[in-house]
Scaffold this active site. Structure first.
Site, mmCIF file in Angstrom:
data_model
loop_
_atom_site.group_PDB
_atom_site.id
_atom_site.type_symbol
_atom_site.label_atom_id
_atom_site.label_comp_id
_atom_site.label_asym_id
_atom_site.label_seq_id
_atom_site.Cartn_x
_atom_site.Cartn_y
_atom_site.Cartn_z
ATOM 1 N N ASP A 127 7.019 36.256 109.022
ATOM 2 C CA ASP A 127 6.434 36.599 110.322
ATOM 3 C C ASP A 127 7.067 37.776 111.076
ATOM 4 O OD1 ASP A 127 8.786 35.532 111.254
ATOM 5 O OD2 ASP A 127 7.902 33.765 112.147
ATOM 6 N N CYS A 182 -11.134 19.454 111.895
ATOM 7 C CA CYS A 182 -10.613 18.836 113.119
ATOM 8 C C CYS A 182 -11.646 17.884 113.728
ATOM 9 C CB CYS A 182 -10.253 19.915 114.139
ATOM 10 S SG CYS A 182 -8.803 20.901 113.712
ATOM 11 N N CYS A 185 -11.736 15.498 117.157
ATOM 12 C CA CYS A 185 -10.373 15.178 117.592
ATOM 13 C C CYS A 185 -9.851 16.243 118.559
ATOM 14 C CB CYS A 185 -9.449 15.087 116.379
ATOM 15 S SG CYS A 185 -7.710 14.771 116.806
ATOM 16 N N CYS A 188 -4.246 17.224 119.984
ATOM 17 C CA CYS A 188 -3.281 18.281 120.315
ATOM 18 C C CYS A 188 -3.504 18.806 121.731
ATOM 19 C CB CYS A 188 -3.365 19.416 119.296
ATOM 20 S SG CYS A 188 -4.989 20.207 119.148
ATOM 21 N N CYS A 192 -0.669 17.914 124.977
ATOM 22 C CA CYS A 192 0.191 19.024 125.389
ATOM 23 C C CYS A 192 0.578 18.837 126.858
ATOM 24 C CB CYS A 192 -0.524 20.366 125.208
ATOM 25 S SG CYS A 192 0.480 21.777 125.756
ATOM 26 N N CYS A 208 3.440 27.499 127.158
ATOM 27 C CA CYS A 208 3.967 26.743 126.021
ATOM 28 C C CYS A 208 5.479 26.542 126.120
ATOM 29 C CB CYS A 208 3.610 27.485 124.723
ATOM 30 S SG CYS A 208 4.160 26.657 123.225
ATOM 31 N N CYS A 235 8.959 23.150 120.442
ATOM 32 C CA CYS A 235 8.202 21.936 120.742
ATOM 33 C C CYS A 235 7.279 21.658 119.557
ATOM 34 C CB CYS A 235 7.384 22.129 122.021
ATOM 35 S SG CYS A 235 6.353 20.696 122.461
ATOM 36 N N CYS A 238 2.136 19.215 119.630
ATOM 37 C CA CYS A 238 0.760 19.413 119.165
ATOM 38 C C CYS A 238 0.625 19.201 117.665
ATOM 39 C CB CYS A 238 0.233 20.786 119.570
ATOM 40 S SG CYS A 238 1.044 22.177 118.751
ATOM 41 N N CYS A 242 -1.066 15.373 115.525
ATOM 42 C CA CYS A 242 -2.202 15.739 114.677
ATOM 43 C C CYS A 242 -2.390 14.719 113.555
ATOM 44 C CB CYS A 242 -1.979 17.126 114.076
ATOM 45 S SG CYS A 242 -3.294 17.651 112.939
#
Length: 337
Positions: A127, A182, A185, A188, A192, A208, A235, A238, A242
């Site tokens: 990244d 998903c 649902c 997440c 949060c 966040c 954190c 989320c 899941c």
């Protein structure tokens, strides 16, 4: 030749520890315009580097000019502090710095491909390069981008580190993952604590917990501090909620946690000088926040938890020359009243 070679490539990737491997065409990123909209909306906060290299993320040739294929690779990560351990640390930060681990594996994979096709060019990145990795991972068939904006794989979930091997070799592309699983649902989004996921797939970094505890360098706004709660670094909420991570304990783990990173004493951190911090945690991902950021976070944690046993350490920290740390320590002491 390339059809059989890509099979070999994936086998070598697996032998190196990558659990996922897929090939995407080196074409403009599908989500580039949405990414620009996200930046324009101010969702990146003070991560100005994202603005500076925004244009480079449109096409992988900004990373490797000769690129014809993007080989996307994934490896799971574990790390889970003992039950009830505080402060909380994101799972990925409980493993050795993933950059070094992935770069080594990517370089080995690239060297293998160069040996097979000497006239080819490779570059392995994780990244730190301007590449919309999740976009290309979805294009390579590795999974879909969930409502929490994470790449999700049906069997392995979302606790995945992604790397890419850009190559001048034109491999046949894998079938893109075009569907989302998903469904209805919204776990997440609902869980949060800061409402950072403002819409499915749209995460406002400025709300966040990970942004404030990792990326933000200055004094965390007063109205934000209580939201950090039990978190010292990052954190995982989320992802923890899941449903696709419900089998996390039984999934194979590529990068495992280490005791040194799993359990941190906030009082010890407050008393740690910068030299000691650098030496002890130079191979840890959370060293990204640097000594100043970690001590700031430790002070805020102590204030949120009203950790009276930290009072003396906070009183000392309140007199540090570093104003980011000293101000956070004074704020923490005020929470005891």
């Amino acid at each position: 030749m390339t059809a059989s070679l890509v099979i070999e490539l994936k086998q070598v990737a697996k032998s190196l520890g990558f659990q996922l491997a897929g090939v995407a065409k080196a074409e403009p990123a599908d989500h580039f315009e949405r990414y620009l909209q996200w930046l324009e909306a101010g969702c990146a906060g003070e991560m100005t580097y994202l603005h500076k290299n925004a244009a480079a993320r449109e096409h992988p040739r900004a990373v490797l000019l000769e690129v014809r294929s993007v080989v996307m690779l994934g490896i799971t990560y574990g790390g889970d502090s003992p039950a009830g351990t505080l402060p909380k640390i994101a799972r990925y930060a409980q493993t050795p710095d993933y950059h070094q681990v992935l770069w080594e594996k990517l370089n080995q994979l690239g060297a293998w491909l160069t040996a097979r096709i000497p006239e080819s060019t490779q570059r392995g990145v994780t990244d730190s390069a301007p590449l919309l990795e999740r976009n290309f991972a979805q294009r390579a068939g590795l999974g879909w981008i969930g409502k929490n904006s994470m790449l999700i794989h049906k069997q392995l979930g979302s606790f995945l580190m992604l790397g890419a091997l850009l190559t001048s070799v034109e491999f046949p592309a894998d079938v893109p993952h075009t569907t989302s699983h998903c469904g209805t649902c919204t776990a997440c989004i609902d869980h949060c604590p800061t409402s950072a996921i403002e819409a499915p797939g749209w995460l406002n970094a400025t709300k966040c917990i990970s942004y404030w505890t990792i990326e933000y360098r200055g004094r965390i706004p007063l109205e934000t501090r209580t939201h950090l709660g039990e978190w010292l670094f990052g954190c995982d909420i989320c992802q923890d909620v899941c449903p696709w991570n419900r089998h996390l304990e039984t999934n194979p783990v590529g990068l495992t946690g280490e005791p040194l990173f799993q359990v941190l004493d906030p009082i010890e951190l407050l008393q740690m000088d910068e030299t000691t911090f650098r030496k002890r945690y130079r191979h840890a991902a959370f060293s990204r926040t640097k000594w100043e950021g970690i001590l700031r976070n430790a002070a805020i944690f102590c204030g949120n938890q009203k950790l009276i046993s930290a009072k003396h350490a906070l009183e000392v920290a309140a007199n540090y020359e570093n104003v980011v740390i000293s101000e956070a320590a004074r704020w923490a002491l005020d929470q005891f009243h």
